[in-house]
Design a protein around this motif. Structure first.
Motif, PDB file in Angstrom:
ATOM      1  N   SER A   1      -3.237  -4.135   2.175  1.00 12.11           N
ATOM      2  CA  SER A   1      -3.465  -5.790   1.534  1.00 12.11           C
ATOM      3  C   SER A   1      -2.435  -6.492   2.365  1.00 12.11           C
ATOM      4  O   SER A   1      -1.436  -6.275   2.992  1.00 12.11           O
ATOM      5  CB  SER A   1      -2.911  -5.489  -0.060  1.00 12.11           C
ATOM      6  OG  SER A   1      -1.404  -5.140  -0.373  1.00 12.11           O
TER       7      SER A   1
ATOM      8  N   THR B   1     -10.108  -2.384   1.664  1.00 18.75           N
ATOM      9  CA  THR B   1     -10.512  -0.998   0.604  1.00 18.75           C
ATOM     10  C   THR B   1     -11.582  -0.227   1.587  1.00 18.75           C
ATOM     11  O   THR B   1     -11.945   0.797   0.997  1.00 18.75           O
ATOM     12  CB  THR B   1     -11.256  -1.397  -0.484  1.00 18.75           C
ATOM     13  OG1 THR B   1     -12.685  -2.283  -0.006  1.00 18.75           O
ATOM     14  CG2 THR B   1     -10.575  -2.054  -1.474  1.00 18.75           C
ATOM     15  N   SER B   2     -11.370  -0.285   2.813  1.00 19.22           N
ATOM     16  CA  SER B   2     -12.083   0.797   3.805  1.00 19.22           C
ATOM     17  C   SER B   2     -11.338   1.966   3.628  1.00 19.22           C
ATOM     18  O   SER B   2      -9.979   2.032   3.540  1.00 19.22           O
ATOM     19  CB  SER B   2     -12.224   0.415   5.118  1.00 19.22           C
ATOM     20  OG  SER B   2     -12.340   1.486   5.923  1.00 19.22           O
TER      21      SER B   2
ATOM     22  N   TYR C   1     -14.608   8.487  -3.409  1.00 16.03           N
ATOM     23  CA  TYR C   1     -14.524   6.866  -3.032  1.00 16.03           C
ATOM     24  C   TYR C   1     -15.049   6.784  -1.700  1.00 16.03           C
ATOM     25  O   TYR C   1     -15.915   5.894  -1.071  1.00 16.03           O
ATOM     26  CB  TYR C   1     -13.263   6.287  -3.310  1.00 16.03           C
ATOM     27  CG  TYR C   1     -13.309   4.904  -2.685  1.00 16.03           C
ATOM     28  CD1 TYR C   1     -13.778   3.974  -3.117  1.00 16.03           C
ATOM     29  CD2 TYR C   1     -12.179   4.895  -1.372  1.00 16.03           C
ATOM     30  CE1 TYR C   1     -13.885   2.692  -2.373  1.00 16.03           C
ATOM     31  CE2 TYR C   1     -12.501   3.546  -0.750  1.00 16.03           C
ATOM     32  CZ  TYR C   1     -13.433   2.539  -1.516  1.00 16.03           C
ATOM     33  OH  TYR C   1     -13.173   1.241  -0.775  1.00 16.03           O
TER      34      TYR C   1
ATOM     35  N   TYR D   1      -7.128  -2.336  -5.991  1.00 18.03           N
ATOM     36  CA  TYR D   1      -7.738  -1.119  -4.918  1.00 18.03           C
ATOM     37  C   TYR D   1      -8.809  -0.209  -5.783  1.00 18.03           C
ATOM     38  O   TYR D   1      -8.838  -0.385  -7.106  1.00 18.03           O
ATOM     39  CB  TYR D   1      -6.666  -0.138  -4.603  1.00 18.03           C
ATOM     40  CG  TYR D   1      -5.442  -0.670  -3.502  1.00 18.03           C
ATOM     41  CD1 TYR D   1      -6.185  -1.439  -2.494  1.00 18.03           C
ATOM     42  CD2 TYR D   1      -4.371  -0.546  -3.586  1.00 18.03           C
ATOM     43  CE1 TYR D   1      -5.284  -1.837  -1.525  1.00 18.03           C
ATOM     44  CE2 TYR D   1      -3.533  -1.187  -2.846  1.00 18.03           C
ATOM     45  CZ  TYR D   1      -3.990  -1.723  -1.673  1.00 18.03           C
ATOM     46  OH  TYR D   1      -3.398  -2.272  -0.666  1.00 18.03           O
ATOM     47  N   PRO D   2      -9.684   0.283  -5.163  1.00 16.07           N
ATOM     48  CA  PRO D   2     -10.552   1.227  -5.664  1.00 16.07           C
ATOM     49  C   PRO D   2     -10.151   2.385  -6.531  1.00 16.07           C
ATOM     50  O   PRO D   2     -10.968   2.854  -7.388  1.00 16.07           O
ATOM     51  CB  PRO D   2     -11.717   1.586  -4.442  1.00 16.07           C
ATOM     52  CG  PRO D   2     -10.680   1.639  -3.413  1.00 16.07           C
ATOM     53  CD  PRO D   2      -9.988   0.386  -3.530  1.00 16.07           C
TER      54      PRO D   2
ATOM     55  N   HIS E   1       0.928  -1.269   0.054  1.00 19.06           N
ATOM     56  CA  HIS E   1       0.141   0.065  -0.006  1.00 19.06           C
ATOM     57  C   HIS E   1       0.968   1.224  -0.182  1.00 19.06           C
ATOM     58  O   HIS E   1       1.807   1.058  -0.078  1.00 19.06           O
ATOM     59  CB  HIS E   1      -1.050   0.041   1.061  1.00 19.06           C
ATOM     60  CG  HIS E   1      -0.436  -0.053   2.409  1.00 19.06           C
ATOM     61  ND1 HIS E   1       0.713  -0.956   2.990  1.00 19.06           N
ATOM     62  CD2 HIS E   1      -0.573   0.862   3.555  1.00 19.06           C
ATOM     63  CE1 HIS E   1       0.871  -0.800   4.312  1.00 19.06           C
ATOM     64  NE2 HIS E   1       0.363   0.419   4.621  1.00 19.06           N
TER      65      HIS E   1
ATOM     66  N   ILE F   1      -6.419   4.454   1.719  1.00 17.64           N
ATOM     67  CA  ILE F   1      -7.309   4.116   0.548  1.00 17.64           C
ATOM     68  C   ILE F   1      -6.865   2.884   0.266  1.00 17.64           C
ATOM     69  O   ILE F   1      -6.689   2.372  -0.960  1.00 17.64           O
ATOM     70  CB  ILE F   1      -7.731   4.819  -0.482  1.00 17.64           C
ATOM     71  CG1 ILE F   1      -8.091   6.472  -0.283  1.00 17.64           C
ATOM     72  CG2 ILE F   1      -8.986   4.493  -1.307  1.00 17.64           C
ATOM     73  CD1 ILE F   1      -8.969   6.490   0.699  1.00 17.64           C
ATOM     74  N   GLY F   2      -6.484   1.735   1.435  1.00 14.68           N
ATOM     75  CA  GLY F   2      -6.101   0.377   1.058  1.00 14.68           C
ATOM     76  C   GLY F   2      -5.020  -0.099   1.710  1.00 14.68           C
ATOM     77  O   GLY F   2      -4.137   0.486   1.844  1.00 14.68           O
TER      78      GLY F   2
ATOM     79  N   TRP G   1     -18.087   4.875   0.213  1.00 13.72           N
ATOM     80  CA  TRP G   1     -18.037   3.850   1.045  1.00 13.72           C
ATOM     81  C   TRP G   1     -18.786   3.922   2.328  1.00 13.72           C
ATOM     82  O   TRP G   1     -19.499   2.939   2.594  1.00 13.72           O
ATOM     83  CB  TRP G   1     -16.673   3.579   1.257  1.00 13.72           C
ATOM     84  CG  TRP G   1     -16.100   2.303   2.041  1.00 13.72           C
ATOM     85  CD1 TRP G   1     -15.832   1.072   1.612  1.00 13.72           C
ATOM     86  CD2 TRP G   1     -16.349   2.080   3.413  1.00 13.72           C
ATOM     87  NE1 TRP G   1     -15.563   0.178   2.433  1.00 13.72           N
ATOM     88  CE2 TRP G   1     -15.947   0.698   3.758  1.00 13.72           C
ATOM     89  CE3 TRP G   1     -16.589   3.214   4.490  1.00 13.72           C
ATOM     90  CZ2 TRP G   1     -15.788   0.283   4.886  1.00 13.72           C
ATOM     91  CZ3 TRP G   1     -16.229   2.474   5.767  1.00 13.72           C
ATOM     92  CH2 TRP G   1     -15.959   1.019   5.946  1.00 13.72           C
TER      93      TRP G   1
ATOM     94  N   SER H   1      -8.935  -9.408  -5.828  1.00  8.06           N
ATOM     95  CA  SER H   1      -8.751  -9.822  -4.338  1.00  8.06           C
ATOM     96  C   SER H   1      -9.274 -11.135  -4.069  1.00  8.06           C
ATOM     97  O   SER H   1     -10.258 -11.454  -4.557  1.00  8.06           O
ATOM     98  CB  SER H   1      -9.636  -8.789  -3.499  1.00  8.06           C
ATOM     99  OG  SER H   1      -9.325  -8.823  -2.431  1.00  8.06           O
TER     100      SER H   1
ATOM    101  N   ALA I   1      -6.895  -7.598  -0.775  1.00  8.64           N
ATOM    102  CA  ALA I   1      -6.974  -6.233  -0.670  1.00  8.64           C
ATOM    103  C   ALA I   1      -8.088  -5.463   0.077  1.00  8.64           C
ATOM    104  O   ALA I   1      -9.141  -6.040  -0.314  1.00  8.64           O
ATOM    105  CB  ALA I   1      -6.981  -5.411  -2.115  1.00  8.64           C
TER     106      ALA I   1
END
Length: 527
Positions: free
Chosen positions: A134, A124-125, A446, A84-85, A58, A131-132, A450, A106, A122
């Protein structure tokens, strides 16, 4: 499978079907505050940089070291990219010259050439890293490894179900600014630090028990602090409230609990991992003795890095920046889109800018400006004397530098540097820090989406005398595994959040109410 420790969360994984280099951090991060410990700058990074694959978990700067990636890591390597988003991680790597990418899915196993299998989970909160975050699972010839680094998945079953894991690498130490920077009496800081340190260890042990790997490697911390202004954060003073215990302290803790399968990976440690065992070669004769001499190692390291720290400090001042005007220009458009977060914060956040040193002993500091980010009126303006629930105090030149560089993530820069102090009235508010991670249109959109999509968990479970929703309202941890109740208070041991079960109120932060009732309470009539 051969694993060479390369410092902090970095490792060099060698198999018969190729090699993987992970999170190669060497250079100071977060305004020259964090350094990897032990010092890993003497490793042969030109050789390590010829790995077949690169995995950067990340964008936190103790994992994403732009200087090392640009100068020492081959651009012919293939990057294993988490799903990732946003495209930020790929964009940053492409800007450094990387050209070959495999975009993973993922939780799906991917077979590479020669029978090497990998899987990246991954997270993704908006509160997972910037923003991620993993984790990387690797399998070759029946040997399996999980590099969890500092990710906090709610469940490790997706890895466990793929077969027994032989090596589990995971974080155990602190990686945040709380409680050290808060303007509290020292006794309170120590008490809160003890609680956090205990939660860190408990969470790590739960992960270890959940995966039940053959061997455990404590990684991803702690950083060390070599600037004289931050020296007190190193765990060398016998402070039981220090949140940065080292690997030896954690391994000793595991031994007290009856675990005897931990390996401390120093820079240069080599572990030959098979299905039946783990043969370890250490770069020092006695690892315990190395850590017993930690203070001297740190002092020597500090002298080697003084010129680096001073050079970084010299680059921070940008007096040509009009801080208020530039904050208005950069932040107000983001505020206009921050419906969920503005509602969650519900008031002004104040920045006190000073010249000179900032910290516990900042008698030389002079306050020059106070600026408010107002989440009610969605504006940045001068402080007008009103009460605020959150206040940050830092050097003006640090804010100047953030604005000069166009930094979109003030958490992954200013806050993690610990070069500030903070005060708050009432509970912790995660939306404050989430907002200052999201100072770009891509990130704010994003994060807002979320938060808007989060729904109450429909499934209930029984914990002791209570019926509660199964998933923690914070980040959906499974409370059947992480929930603990004492005196009517539920603690989610994933992140230490607490809930008053009688009212459902979150004690730790604003919002995040939990659905709860006593087991013997009469059923409510249907409407």
């Amino acid at each position: 499978m051969r694993v060479t420790g390369t410092g902090h969360a970095s490792m060099f994984i060698e198999t018969g079907a190729g090699s993987i280099l992970t999170d190669p951090w060497v250079n100071p991060a977060y305004f020259a505050s964090w350094f990897p410990f032990p010092d890993n700058s003497g490793l042969d990074w030109d050789r390590l940089g010829q790995a077949d694959y690169l995995y950067v978990s990340h964008l936190h700067r103790d994992h994403f070291d732009a200087k090392n990636l640009k100068e020492r890591i081959s651009k012919n390597t293939t990057v294993l990219l988490p799903a990732y988003p946003t495209s930020e991680l790929r964009d940053e790597l492409e800007a450094l010259g990387f050209r070959h990418f495999i975009e993973t899915v993922s939780d799906e196993v991917l077979e590479l050439d020669g029978g090497l299998k990998v899987m990246i989970q991954a997270l993704t909160s908006p509160t997972d890293g910037p923003i991620g975050d993993s984790s990387l699972w690797v399998e070759y010839d029946g040997v399996r490894l999980l590099n969890q680094n500092d990710a906090r998945p709610t469940d490790l079953s997706v890895f466990r179900d793929l077969g027994h894991v032989h090596a589990h690498m995971l974080q155990f130490s602190g990686a945040i600014w709380y409680p050290m920077v808060y303007e509290l009496p020292q006794a309170a800081k120590t008490a809160f630090g003890k609680q956090k340190r205990a939660r860190q260890f408990d969470r790590t042990v739960r992960y270890i028990d959940d995966l039940n790997a053959s061997w455990v490697f404590p990684i991803a911390g702690p950083p060390c602090f070599l600037d004289d202004e931050l020296w007190q954060f190193n765990d060398i003073f016998g402070d039981e409230g220090n949140i940065f215990p080292d690997q030896q302290v954690f391994v000793d803790h595991l031994r007290e609990l009856g675990y005897d399968n931990a390996v401390i990976p120093l820079p240069g440690t080599v572990a030959e991992i098979t299905a039946d065992g783990c043969e370890v070669t250490q770069p020092v004769p006695d690892v315990a003795e190395f850590f017993a001499n930690k203070e001297q190692h740190l002092r020597d390291y500090r002298e080697r890095q003084r010129i680096v720290i001073e050079a970084e400090k010299a680059s921070w001042s940008h007096p040509e920046i009009d801080v208020l005007a530039t904050m208005k220009e950069r932040i107000e458009p983001i505020l206009s889109e921050a419906e969920q977060m503005a509602k969650g914060i519900g008031g002004p956040v104040r920045f006190d800018l000073v010249t000179g040193k900032n910290g516990d002993d900042d008698t030389d500091a002079e306050q020059v400006e106070s600026i408010v980010v107002d989440f009610l009126d969605r504006q940045v303006r001068p402080y007008a004397g009103e009460k605020v629930r959150y206040r940050f105090r830092t050097e003006r030149r640090l804010i100047e530098h953030l604005l000069y560089t166009g930094e979109v993530d003030w958490v992954n820069s200013l806050f993690l540097s610990c070069r500030f102090s903070a005060a708050r009235i009432g509970q912790y508010n995660e939306f404050v820090y989430a907002f200052f991670k999201c100072l770009s249109e891509e990130r704010i959109n994003y994060a807002e989406g979320w938060y808007a999509e989060q729904k109450p968990d429909a499934e209930d479970i029984v914990l002791g005398d209570w019926v509660v929703q199964r998933r923690c309202p914070h980040l959906k941890a499974d409370l059947t595994r992480f929930g603990k109740i004492e005196d009517g208070v539920l603690t989610c041991q994933m992140h230490g959040w607490k809930f008053d079960l009688a009212s459902g109120r979150c004690i730790t932060s604003v919002g995040h109410e939990i659905r709860s009732s006593r087991r013997d309470a009469p059923a409510k009539p249907e409407s």
